[in-house]
Design a protein around this motif. Structure first.
Motif, PDB file in Angstrom:
ATOM      1  N   ALA A  22     -17.598  -3.226  -7.907  1.00 52.14           N
ATOM      2  CA  ALA A  22     -18.917  -3.270  -7.276  1.00 52.14           C
ATOM      3  C   ALA A  22     -18.817  -3.896  -5.897  1.00 52.14           C
ATOM      4  O   ALA A  22     -17.978  -4.768  -5.643  1.00 52.14           O
ATOM      5  CB  ALA A  22     -19.901  -4.057  -8.136  1.00 52.14           C
ATOM      6  N   LEU A  23     -19.686  -3.441  -5.034  1.00 51.37           N
ATOM      7  CA  LEU A  23     -19.864  -4.032  -3.705  1.00 51.37           C
ATOM      8  C   LEU A  23     -21.234  -4.673  -3.655  1.00 51.37           C
ATOM      9  O   LEU A  23     -22.247  -4.012  -3.920  1.00 51.37           O
ATOM     10  CB  LEU A  23     -19.754  -2.957  -2.623  1.00 51.37           C
ATOM     11  CG  LEU A  23     -20.099  -3.397  -1.194  1.00 51.37           C
ATOM     12  CD1 LEU A  23     -19.126  -4.463  -0.706  1.00 51.37           C
ATOM     13  CD2 LEU A  23     -20.118  -2.196  -0.254  1.00 51.37           C
ATOM     14  N   ARG A  65     -18.299   6.547  -9.990  1.00 55.26           N
ATOM     15  CA  ARG A  65     -18.655   5.929  -8.720  1.00 55.26           C
ATOM     16  C   ARG A  65     -18.689   4.408  -8.859  1.00 55.26           C
ATOM     17  O   ARG A  65     -19.113   3.883  -9.897  1.00 55.26           O
ATOM     18  CB  ARG A  65     -20.033   6.399  -8.262  1.00 55.26           C
ATOM     19  CG  ARG A  65     -20.178   7.894  -8.066  1.00 55.26           C
ATOM     20  CD  ARG A  65     -19.470   8.358  -6.832  1.00 55.26           C
ATOM     21  NE  ARG A  65     -19.839   9.742  -6.521  1.00 55.26           N
ATOM     22  CZ  ARG A  65     -19.181  10.503  -5.669  1.00 55.26           C
ATOM     23  NH1 ARG A  65     -18.115  10.023  -5.056  1.00 55.26           N
ATOM     24  NH2 ARG A  65     -19.557  11.747  -5.425  1.00 55.26           N
ATOM     25  N   PRO A  66     -18.297   3.675  -7.812  1.00 54.72           N
ATOM     26  CA  PRO A  66     -18.465   2.223  -7.846  1.00 54.72           C
ATOM     27  C   PRO A  66     -19.941   1.870  -7.701  1.00 54.72           C
ATOM     28  O   PRO A  66     -20.739   2.664  -7.184  1.00 54.72           O
ATOM     29  CB  PRO A  66     -17.661   1.751  -6.634  1.00 54.72           C
ATOM     30  CG  PRO A  66     -17.700   2.898  -5.693  1.00 54.72           C
ATOM     31  CD  PRO A  66     -17.680   4.130  -6.558  1.00 54.72           C
ATOM     32  N   LEU A  67     -20.292   0.690  -8.149  1.00 53.71           N
ATOM     33  CA  LEU A  67     -21.666   0.197  -8.038  1.00 53.71           C
ATOM     34  C   LEU A  67     -21.848  -0.471  -6.674  1.00 53.71           C
ATOM     35  O   LEU A  67     -20.997  -1.255  -6.247  1.00 53.71           O
ATOM     36  CB  LEU A  67     -21.943  -0.802  -9.161  1.00 53.71           C
ATOM     37  CG  LEU A  67     -23.340  -1.428  -9.230  1.00 53.71           C
ATOM     38  CD1 LEU A  67     -24.388  -0.350  -9.513  1.00 53.71           C
ATOM     39  CD2 LEU A  67     -23.378  -2.510 -10.303  1.00 53.71           C
ATOM     40  N   ILE A  68     -22.932  -0.146  -5.992  1.00 52.66           N
ATOM     41  CA  ILE A  68     -23.260  -0.758  -4.703  1.00 52.66           C
ATOM     42  C   ILE A  68     -24.621  -1.431  -4.849  1.00 52.66           C
ATOM     43  O   ILE A  68     -25.613  -0.788  -5.203  1.00 52.66           O
ATOM     44  CB  ILE A  68     -23.307   0.288  -3.578  1.00 52.66           C
ATOM     45  CG1 ILE A  68     -21.951   0.989  -3.453  1.00 52.66           C
ATOM     46  CG2 ILE A  68     -23.691  -0.366  -2.251  1.00 52.66           C
ATOM     47  CD1 ILE A  68     -21.967   2.164  -2.475  1.00 52.66           C
ATOM     48  N   ILE A  69     -24.660  -2.741  -4.592  1.00 50.63           N
ATOM     49  CA  ILE A  69     -25.894  -3.506  -4.753  1.00 50.63           C
ATOM     50  C   ILE A  69     -26.302  -4.075  -3.402  1.00 50.63           C
ATOM     51  O   ILE A  69     -25.560  -4.846  -2.789  1.00 50.63           O
ATOM     52  CB  ILE A  69     -25.731  -4.639  -5.776  1.00 50.63           C
ATOM     53  CG1 ILE A  69     -25.227  -4.089  -7.111  1.00 50.63           C
ATOM     54  CG2 ILE A  69     -27.054  -5.375  -5.968  1.00 50.63           C
ATOM     55  CD1 ILE A  69     -24.881  -5.164  -8.122  1.00 50.63           C
ATOM     56  N   LEU A 111     -15.549  -7.651  -8.070  1.00 51.66           N
ATOM     57  CA  LEU A 111     -16.776  -7.722  -7.272  1.00 51.66           C
ATOM     58  C   LEU A 111     -16.438  -8.112  -5.840  1.00 51.66           C
ATOM     59  O   LEU A 111     -15.919  -9.200  -5.585  1.00 51.66           O
ATOM     60  CB  LEU A 111     -17.723  -8.758  -7.885  1.00 51.66           C
ATOM     61  CG  LEU A 111     -19.006  -9.063  -7.108  1.00 51.66           C
ATOM     62  CD1 LEU A 111     -19.913  -7.830  -7.078  1.00 51.66           C
ATOM     63  CD2 LEU A 111     -19.738 -10.255  -7.733  1.00 51.66           C
ATOM     64  N   TYR A 112     -16.721  -7.220  -4.904  1.00 49.75           N
ATOM     65  CA  TYR A 112     -16.533  -7.498  -3.481  1.00 49.75           C
ATOM     66  C   TYR A 112     -17.870  -7.954  -2.896  1.00 49.75           C
ATOM     67  O   TYR A 112     -18.909  -7.332  -3.137  1.00 49.75           O
ATOM     68  CB  TYR A 112     -16.051  -6.255  -2.741  1.00 49.75           C
ATOM     69  CG  TYR A 112     -14.663  -5.818  -3.122  1.00 49.75           C
ATOM     70  CD1 TYR A 112     -13.538  -6.400  -2.548  1.00 49.75           C
ATOM     71  CD2 TYR A 112     -14.468  -4.811  -4.072  1.00 49.75           C
ATOM     72  CE1 TYR A 112     -12.258  -5.996  -2.903  1.00 49.75           C
ATOM     73  CE2 TYR A 112     -13.187  -4.396  -4.428  1.00 49.75           C
ATOM     74  CZ  TYR A 112     -12.093  -4.987  -3.833  1.00 49.75           C
ATOM     75  OH  TYR A 112     -10.827  -4.586  -4.181  1.00 49.75           O
ATOM     76  N   GLY A 125     -11.505 -10.615 -15.698  1.00 49.52           N
ATOM     77  CA  GLY A 125     -11.538  -9.677 -14.595  1.00 49.52           C
ATOM     78  C   GLY A 125     -10.813 -10.251 -13.392  1.00 49.52           C
ATOM     79  O   GLY A 125     -10.197 -11.323 -13.455  1.00 49.52           O
ATOM     80  N   ASP A 126     -10.871  -9.539 -12.291  1.00 53.39           N
ATOM     81  CA  ASP A 126     -10.187  -9.980 -11.078  1.00 53.39           C
ATOM     82  C   ASP A 126     -10.922 -11.110 -10.373  1.00 53.39           C
ATOM     83  O   ASP A 126     -10.394 -11.716  -9.442  1.00 53.39           O
ATOM     84  CB  ASP A 126     -10.046  -8.805 -10.100  1.00 53.39           C
ATOM     85  CG  ASP A 126      -9.085  -7.751 -10.611  1.00 53.39           C
ATOM     86  OD1 ASP A 126      -8.250  -8.082 -11.473  1.00 53.39           O
ATOM     87  OD2 ASP A 126      -9.170  -6.604 -10.153  1.00 53.39           O
ATOM     88  N   GLY A 127     -12.164 -11.372 -10.804  1.00 49.04           N
ATOM     89  CA  GLY A 127     -12.947 -12.388 -10.118  1.00 49.04           C
ATOM     90  C   GLY A 127     -13.584 -11.825  -8.865  1.00 49.04           C
ATOM     91  O   GLY A 127     -13.286 -10.712  -8.446  1.00 49.04           O
ATOM     92  N   PRO A 128     -14.483 -12.586  -8.232  1.00 47.48           N
ATOM     93  CA  PRO A 128     -15.103 -12.093  -7.001  1.00 47.48           C
ATOM     94  C   PRO A 128     -14.124 -12.105  -5.828  1.00 47.48           C
ATOM     95  O   PRO A 128     -13.191 -12.910  -5.788  1.00 47.48           O
ATOM     96  CB  PRO A 128     -16.248 -13.085  -6.768  1.00 47.48           C
ATOM     97  CG  PRO A 128     -15.830 -14.333  -7.481  1.00 47.48           C
ATOM     98  CD  PRO A 128     -15.018 -13.888  -8.650  1.00 47.48           C
ATOM     99  N   PHE A 129     -14.351 -11.203  -4.894  1.00 46.62           N
ATOM    100  CA  PHE A 129     -13.587 -11.124  -3.650  1.00 46.62           C
ATOM    101  C   PHE A 129     -14.551 -11.343  -2.491  1.00 46.62           C
ATOM    102  O   PHE A 129     -15.560 -10.628  -2.378  1.00 46.62           O
ATOM    103  CB  PHE A 129     -12.935  -9.747  -3.487  1.00 46.62           C
ATOM    104  CG  PHE A 129     -11.741  -9.521  -4.367  1.00 46.62           C
ATOM    105  CD1 PHE A 129     -10.471  -9.487  -3.829  1.00 46.62           C
ATOM    106  CD2 PHE A 129     -11.885  -9.332  -5.734  1.00 46.62           C
ATOM    107  CE1 PHE A 129      -9.361  -9.263  -4.628  1.00 46.62           C
ATOM    108  CE2 PHE A 129     -10.787  -9.108  -6.552  1.00 46.62           C
ATOM    109  CZ  PHE A 129      -9.517  -9.082  -5.994  1.00 46.62           C
TER     110      PHE A 129
END
Length: 211
Positions: A7-8, A52-56, A119-120, A155-159
């Protein structure tokens, strides 16, 4: 490989931050517009219809009629370069009234419902809403996920996309110093990356994520 578990999160990319007189200084990062534009375009081009990735898109909303973030003020609107696509089912628009995107919003529930593992985060400002949201994302472990066997996985954690964020001078500290210190301190809560790192990692091999 799948993109639907990333997600972005774009925070407060609003015209109010163009008012230099209101904020008292030039922004710390003159390339923030270009970098956010590139990241958003990249996310929109990833995957197939069911992957598709999630965009918020988050925007700040104030109930103070004198605030540039009041809904009646045109400065509260999204910048054109970061405007949500109303026809895209993977793009969500949410609002907040405090620094954190997690307070009195459905963000945490949304991330967990979509089983987001990476999460980016980008947006404005580095030391306020971006920082507060990153810290909460790290503490809440929102990128941890439960697999089909009911087991919890890390998970990878936030970026934090450091060069896709920006801020202003605070007191005796210039904008670039404020930005740099907060980006450095956020390494305790997130992986700090550059825009080019994100573009390369998503377009060269894709994310190795599992359901």
């Amino acid at each position: 490989m799948t993109y639907k578990y990333i997600a972005l999160l774009l925070i407060d990319v609003q015209k109010a931050f163009d008012d230099i007189e209101y904020w008292g200084s030039l922004p710390s990062n003159p390339k923030v517009e270009r970098n956010i534009t590139d990241i958003l375009q990249c996310f929109r081009e990833l995957g197939q219809p069911n992957d598709r990735p999630l965009i918020i898109h988050f925007y700040h909303k104030s109930d103070n009629p004198e605030s540039p973030f009041h809904p009646d003020d045109s400065r509260s609107h999204f910048h054109d370069y970061a405007r949500p696509n109303p026809n895209a089912s993977n793009e969500l628009v949410l609002s907040k009234m405090v620094n954190s995107c997690f307070i009195d919003t459905p963000l945490e529930e949304t991330l967990r419902e979509h089983k987001i593992q990476r999460l980016y985060v980008a947006g404005i400002t580095t030391d306020h809403c971006v920082s507060t949201t990153i810290r909460m994302a790290g503490n809440l472990k929102v990128t941890d996920w439960v697999d089909h066997a009911g087991l919890r996985n890390n998970g990878d954690g936030p970026f934090l996309v450091e060069d896709a964020t920006s801020t202003f001078a605070r007191g005796d500290f210039d904008a670039k110093t404020v930005h740099a210190v907060h980006a450095e301190s956020l390494k305790e809560f997130a992986t700090v990356v550059k825009t080019m790192d994100v573009l390369h990692s998503l377009t060269s091999k894709g994310p190795m994520l599992e359901a």
